[in-house]
Design a protein around this motif. Structure first.
Motif, PDB file in Angstrom:
ATOM      1  N   HIS A  68       3.328   8.794   1.681  1.00 18.54           N
ATOM      2  CA  HIS A  68       4.374   7.775   1.292  1.00 18.54           C
ATOM      3  C   HIS A  68       4.445   7.300   0.110  1.00 18.54           C
ATOM      4  CE1 HIS A  68       6.899   4.614   1.936  1.00 18.54           C
ATOM      5  NE2 HIS A  68       7.157   4.836   3.392  1.00 18.54           N
ATOM      6  N   PRO A  69       5.538   7.461  -0.966  1.00 16.57           N
ATOM      7  CA  PRO A  69       5.622   6.815  -2.074  1.00 16.57           C
ATOM      8  C   PRO A  69       5.130   5.521  -2.495  1.00 16.57           C
ATOM      9  CG  PRO A  69       7.974   6.992  -1.059  1.00 16.57           C
ATOM     10  CD  PRO A  69       6.980   7.573  -0.209  1.00 16.57           C
ATOM     11  N   LEU A  70       5.459   4.480  -1.512  1.00 13.76           N
ATOM     12  CA  LEU A  70       4.742   3.246  -1.637  1.00 13.76           C
ATOM     13  C   LEU A  70       3.229   3.200  -1.776  1.00 13.76           C
ATOM     14  CD1 LEU A  70       7.501   0.690  -0.273  1.00 13.76           C
ATOM     15  CD2 LEU A  70       7.277   1.820  -2.724  1.00 13.76           C
ATOM     16  N   VAL A  71       2.973   4.037  -0.711  1.00 11.24           N
ATOM     17  CA  VAL A  71       1.478   4.102  -0.704  1.00 11.24           C
ATOM     18  C   VAL A  71       0.678   4.562  -1.864  1.00 11.24           C
ATOM     19  CG1 VAL A  71      -0.458   5.329   0.681  1.00 11.24           C
ATOM     20  CG2 VAL A  71       1.166   4.303   1.918  1.00 11.24           C
ATOM     21  N   GLU A  72       1.486   5.718  -2.463  1.00 12.64           N
ATOM     22  CA  GLU A  72       0.717   6.154  -3.881  1.00 12.64           C
ATOM     23  C   GLU A  72       0.892   4.921  -4.823  1.00 12.64           C
ATOM     24  OE1 GLU A  72      -0.703   9.162  -4.641  1.00 12.64           O
ATOM     25  OE2 GLU A  72      -0.997   9.090  -2.394  1.00 12.64           O
ATOM     26  N   ALA A  73       2.167   4.243  -4.658  1.00 15.10           N
ATOM     27  CA  ALA A  73       2.430   3.372  -5.775  1.00 15.10           C
ATOM     28  C   ALA A  73       1.305   2.351  -5.856  1.00 15.10           C
ATOM     29  CB  ALA A  73       3.793   2.598  -5.651  1.00 15.10           C
ATOM     30  N   SER A  74       1.142   1.843  -4.450  1.00 15.26           N
ATOM     31  CA  SER A  74      -0.006   0.653  -4.186  1.00 15.26           C
ATOM     32  C   SER A  74      -1.400   1.135  -4.898  1.00 15.26           C
ATOM     33  CB  SER A  74      -0.206   0.416  -2.555  1.00 15.26           C
ATOM     34  OG  SER A  74      -0.842   1.664  -2.125  1.00 15.26           O
ATOM     35  N   HIS A 112      -7.828   2.471   6.106  1.00 14.83           N
ATOM     36  CA  HIS A 112      -6.691   2.686   6.877  1.00 14.83           C
ATOM     37  C   HIS A 112      -5.430   1.873   6.226  1.00 14.83           C
ATOM     38  CE1 HIS A 112      -4.486   4.648   9.795  1.00 14.83           C
ATOM     39  NE2 HIS A 112      -4.016   3.491  10.304  1.00 14.83           N
ATOM     40  N   VAL A 113      -4.230   2.421   5.954  1.00 11.72           N
ATOM     41  CA  VAL A 113      -3.101   1.944   5.463  1.00 11.72           C
ATOM     42  C   VAL A 113      -2.056   1.648   6.694  1.00 11.72           C
ATOM     43  CG1 VAL A 113      -2.067   4.065   4.629  1.00 11.72           C
ATOM     44  CG2 VAL A 113      -1.576   2.007   3.433  1.00 11.72           C
ATOM     45  N   PHE A 114      -1.387   0.532   6.545  1.00 11.65           N
ATOM     46  CA  PHE A 114      -0.338   0.215   7.261  1.00 11.65           C
ATOM     47  C   PHE A 114       0.947  -0.152   6.528  1.00 11.65           C
ATOM     48  CE2 PHE A 114      -4.294  -1.076   9.256  1.00 11.65           C
ATOM     49  CZ  PHE A 114      -4.377  -0.722  10.704  1.00 11.65           C
ATOM     50  N   ILE A 115       2.163   0.156   6.960  1.00 10.37           N
ATOM     51  CA  ILE A 115       3.275  -0.458   6.236  1.00 10.37           C
ATOM     52  C   ILE A 115       4.115  -1.140   6.931  1.00 10.37           C
ATOM     53  CG2 ILE A 115       5.395   0.567   5.082  1.00 10.37           C
ATOM     54  CD1 ILE A 115       4.017   2.883   3.990  1.00 10.37           C
ATOM     55  N   THR A 116       4.679  -2.163   6.569  1.00 14.16           N
ATOM     56  CA  THR A 116       5.816  -3.008   7.481  1.00 14.16           C
ATOM     57  C   THR A 116       6.692  -3.556   6.365  1.00 14.16           C
ATOM     58  OG1 THR A 116       4.573  -5.094   6.712  1.00 14.16           O
ATOM     59  CG2 THR A 116       3.900  -4.326   8.764  1.00 14.16           C
ATOM     60  N   GLU A 117       8.093  -3.409   7.003  1.00  8.48           N
ATOM     61  CA  GLU A 117       9.033  -3.705   6.315  1.00  8.48           C
ATOM     62  C   GLU A 117      10.065  -4.943   6.730  1.00  8.48           C
ATOM     63  OE1 GLU A 117      11.753  -0.224   5.768  1.00  8.48           O
ATOM     64  OE2 GLU A 117       9.779   1.129   5.224  1.00  8.48           O
ATOM     65  N   ARG A 124      13.078  -4.427  -2.986  1.00  9.86           N
ATOM     66  CA  ARG A 124      13.780  -3.169  -2.686  1.00  9.86           C
ATOM     67  C   ARG A 124      13.840  -2.246  -3.716  1.00  9.86           C
ATOM     68  NH1 ARG A 124      14.409  -2.439   2.714  1.00  9.86           N
ATOM     69  NH2 ARG A 124      14.771  -4.170   3.961  1.00  9.86           N
ATOM     70  N   GLN A 125      13.841  -2.605  -4.802  1.00 10.70           N
ATOM     71  CA  GLN A 125      13.802  -1.813  -5.868  1.00 10.70           C
ATOM     72  C   GLN A 125      12.406  -1.110  -5.917  1.00 10.70           C
ATOM     73  OE1 GLN A 125      15.306  -4.883  -6.158  1.00 10.70           O
ATOM     74  NE2 GLN A 125      17.158  -3.653  -5.392  1.00 10.70           N
ATOM     75  N   ARG A 126      11.475  -1.286  -5.152  1.00 19.20           N
ATOM     76  CA  ARG A 126      10.183  -0.793  -4.936  1.00 19.20           C
ATOM     77  C   ARG A 126       9.234  -1.237  -6.324  1.00 19.20           C
ATOM     78  NH1 ARG A 126      10.623   5.596  -2.763  1.00 19.20           N
ATOM     79  NH2 ARG A 126      11.375   4.892  -0.828  1.00 19.20           N
ATOM     80  N   ALA A 127       9.545  -2.355  -6.780  1.00 14.92           N
ATOM     81  CA  ALA A 127       8.864  -2.885  -7.884  1.00 14.92           C
ATOM     82  C   ALA A 127       7.576  -3.768  -7.385  1.00 14.92           C
ATOM     83  CB  ALA A 127       9.385  -3.953  -8.790  1.00 14.92           C
ATOM     84  N   VAL A 128       6.402  -4.175  -7.711  1.00 16.31           N
ATOM     85  CA  VAL A 128       5.440  -4.570  -7.268  1.00 16.31           C
ATOM     86  C   VAL A 128       5.744  -6.117  -7.453  1.00 16.31           C
ATOM     87  CG1 VAL A 128       3.002  -5.286  -7.380  1.00 16.31           C
ATOM     88  CG2 VAL A 128       3.604  -2.989  -7.617  1.00 16.31           C
ATOM     89  N   VAL A 129       5.759  -7.035  -6.375  1.00 21.69           N
ATOM     90  CA  VAL A 129       5.978  -8.294  -6.453  1.00 21.69           C
ATOM     91  C   VAL A 129       4.691  -9.241  -6.522  1.00 21.69           C
ATOM     92  CG1 VAL A 129       7.169 -10.407  -5.276  1.00 21.69           C
ATOM     93  CG2 VAL A 129       8.237  -7.974  -4.974  1.00 21.69           C
ATOM     94  N   GLY A 176      11.753  -6.382   1.295  1.00 20.73           N
ATOM     95  CA  GLY A 176      11.067  -5.755   0.920  1.00 20.73           C
ATOM     96  C   GLY A 176       9.922  -4.779   1.756  1.00 20.73           C
ATOM     97  N   THR A 177       8.844  -4.402   1.110  1.00 23.73           N
ATOM     98  CA  THR A 177       7.842  -3.689   1.773  1.00 23.73           C
ATOM     99  C   THR A 177       6.549  -4.041   1.569  1.00 23.73           C
ATOM    100  OG1 THR A 177       9.447  -1.571   1.942  1.00 23.73           O
ATOM    101  CG2 THR A 177       6.938  -1.299   2.423  1.00 23.73           C
ATOM    102  N   VAL A 178       5.578  -4.421   2.671  1.00 26.98           N
ATOM    103  CA  VAL A 178       4.362  -4.519   2.198  1.00 26.98           C
ATOM    104  C   VAL A 178       3.382  -3.349   2.831  1.00 26.98           C
ATOM    105  CG1 VAL A 178       2.382  -6.094   2.926  1.00 26.98           C
ATOM    106  CG2 VAL A 178       4.577  -7.093   2.569  1.00 26.98           C
ATOM    107  N   VAL A 179       2.467  -2.966   1.541  1.00 24.73           N
ATOM    108  CA  VAL A 179       1.531  -1.998   1.832  1.00 24.73           C
ATOM    109  C   VAL A 179       0.129  -2.494   2.212  1.00 24.73           C
ATOM    110  CG1 VAL A 179       0.339   0.201   1.291  1.00 24.73           C
ATOM    111  CG2 VAL A 179       2.868  -0.299   0.780  1.00 24.73           C
ATOM    112  N   ALA A 180      -0.390  -2.542   3.324  1.00 23.98           N
ATOM    113  CA  ALA A 180      -1.510  -3.316   3.644  1.00 23.98           C
ATOM    114  C   ALA A 180      -2.620  -2.180   4.112  1.00 23.98           C
ATOM    115  CB  ALA A 180      -1.597  -3.985   4.971  1.00 23.98           C
ATOM    116  N   TRP A 181      -3.746  -2.252   3.169  1.00 23.12           N
ATOM    117  CA  TRP A 181      -4.926  -1.446   3.212  1.00 23.12           C
ATOM    118  C   TRP A 181      -6.072  -2.490   4.023  1.00 23.12           C
ATOM    119  CZ3 TRP A 181      -5.431   3.637   1.656  1.00 23.12           C
ATOM    120  CH2 TRP A 181      -4.434   4.060   0.931  1.00 23.12           C
ATOM    121  N   ARG A 182      -6.532  -1.710   5.053  1.00 23.22           N
ATOM    122  CA  ARG A 182      -7.749  -2.433   5.617  1.00 23.22           C
ATOM    123  C   ARG A 182      -8.949  -1.441   5.728  1.00 23.22           C
ATOM    124  NH1 ARG A 182      -4.642  -5.784   4.330  1.00 23.22           N
ATOM    125  NH2 ARG A 182      -3.971  -7.504   5.720  1.00 23.22           N
ATOM    126  N   ASP A 183     -10.193  -2.314   5.695  1.00 17.05           N
ATOM    127  CA  ASP A 183     -11.342  -1.481   5.972  1.00 17.05           C
ATOM    128  C   ASP A 183     -11.804  -1.664   7.579  1.00 17.05           C
ATOM    129  OD1 ASP A 183     -14.014  -0.542   6.098  1.00 17.05           O
ATOM    130  OD2 ASP A 183     -14.632  -1.094   4.293  1.00 17.05           O
TER     131      ASP A 183
END
Length: 325
Positions: free
Chosen positions: A246-252, A269-274, A304-309, A278-285
């Motif tokens: 996923h492009p946002l996973v790579e961006a994160s 493990h990574v989760f994505i919520t929208e 929404r422009q895929r910039a890090v907030v 915008g979108t939150v990419v959540a990484w969890r151990d």
């Protein structure tokens, strides 16, 4: 272990040195309050990596229990402590004893950290592998009370250190060995119960007969508790479709928070919520899953422009909540 426990072990280690080192027993003037203070400092020294917090939480997660707990650091931390102690006390001939016992305090600190679930990179520079024996909680109330009682008796002059502290550390070694044995036994039985799951983690709870576990199968993550040998409260989370591309996973992965997280995490493990913002990419151990909660990870919010907030990393739990690592 926590700061209070490390400090307390420094005090009782000073008592042990008084009990078994003839040179210390023969020179009470050289090894007084300053002697106890030097071992307290040595017992806490590896955690001076807390200064990394100045650069932010991500830097602290990346550096904590790393270089400061490595093999070269074992021998470097005691050096300034011994020299300062010898200069302050006026007993230059005591420097060698001060160095040896400060080294023992540093090594004990690293060993206690390795016994809990968070782990430590204590084998650097040979390997950056995280060593975690998963046998003790971050704060072990039983060891704390045991050492607090012994320290209080000694400092109040109510007990002779010669029988007290060898007995204390013998009891400590027995208790730790028993906890390691129980953890290995629980881990073996868990693997058998889950049908040979390759990746299983069993970590202690505050109750001596209760353990939490996290495991990974090909299709799901599994967690729950082990109470008196019984597996209970099992929760499964299906892995779902892979999100690695996923492009946002790579961006994160280019953010400091996620880079620090991935340098530490062993079961990421990574989760994505929208939502509308915008979108939150959540990484969890997943190793630190506790019941239905995933308290340790890194979150990166995108607009929404895929910039890090925003980005953040760390624990999302109260100090008294599990997992106790």
């Amino acid at each position: 272990m926590d700061t209070a426990s490390h400090v307390l072990f420094g005090v009782t280690l000073a008592g042990l040195a008084t009990a078994i080192d003839p040179a210390i027993a023969a020179e009470p003037g050289a090894f007084g309050g300053a002697w106890i203070a030097s071992l307290v400092v040595a017992s806490h020294a590896p955690d001076f990596d807390i200064v990394a917090r100045i650069k932010g939480q991500a830097a602290y997660v990346r550096l904590h229990r790393g270089v400061s707990h490595s093999i070269p650091a074992w021998f470097l931390w005691p050096l300034p402590i011994a020299l300062i102690y010898a200069a302050a006390s006026g007993f230059a001939e005591a420097a060698l004893h001060a160095y040896a016992w400060a080294l023992a305090a540093v090594v004990l600190h690293v060993l206690l950290d390795a016994l809990n679930g968070y782990g430590v990179q204590c084998l650097r520079p040979f390997t950056k592998r995280w060593v975690h024996l998963d046998a003790l909680t971050l704060f072990d109330p039983y060891l704390f009370v045991l050492h607090l009682g012994a320290a209080a008796l000694w400092l109040a002059g109510a007990a002779d250190p010669v029988p007290l502290f060898p007995a204390l550390y013998s009891a400590t070694a027995f208790y730790v060995g028993w906890r390691v044995w129980r953890q290995r036994r629980r881990l073996r039985r868990l693997r058998e119960a889950l049908g040979g799951t390759a990746s299983c983690y069993v970590t202690p709870c505050m109750h001596p007969w209760r353990w939490s576990f996290a495991a990974e199968r090909e299709d799901a993550f599994v967690s729950g508790f082990i109470r008196c040998g019984r597996i209970e409260d099992v929760v499964e989370i299906p892995k779902g479709a892979p999100l690695a591309d996923h492009p946002l996973v790579e961006a994160s992965k280019r953010t400091e928070a996620v880079r620090s997280f991935l340098a530490f995490a062993q079961r990421a493990h990574v989760f994505i919520t929208e939502d509308e913002s915008g979108t939150v990419v959540a990484w969890r151990d997943m190793r630190f899953r506790f019941g239905r909660r995933l308290p340790f990870g890194a979150d990166v919010a995108f607009d929404r422009q895929r910039a890090v907030v925003s980005e953040q990393i760390g624990w999302r739990k109260k100090a008294w909540e599990g997992p106790y690592v």
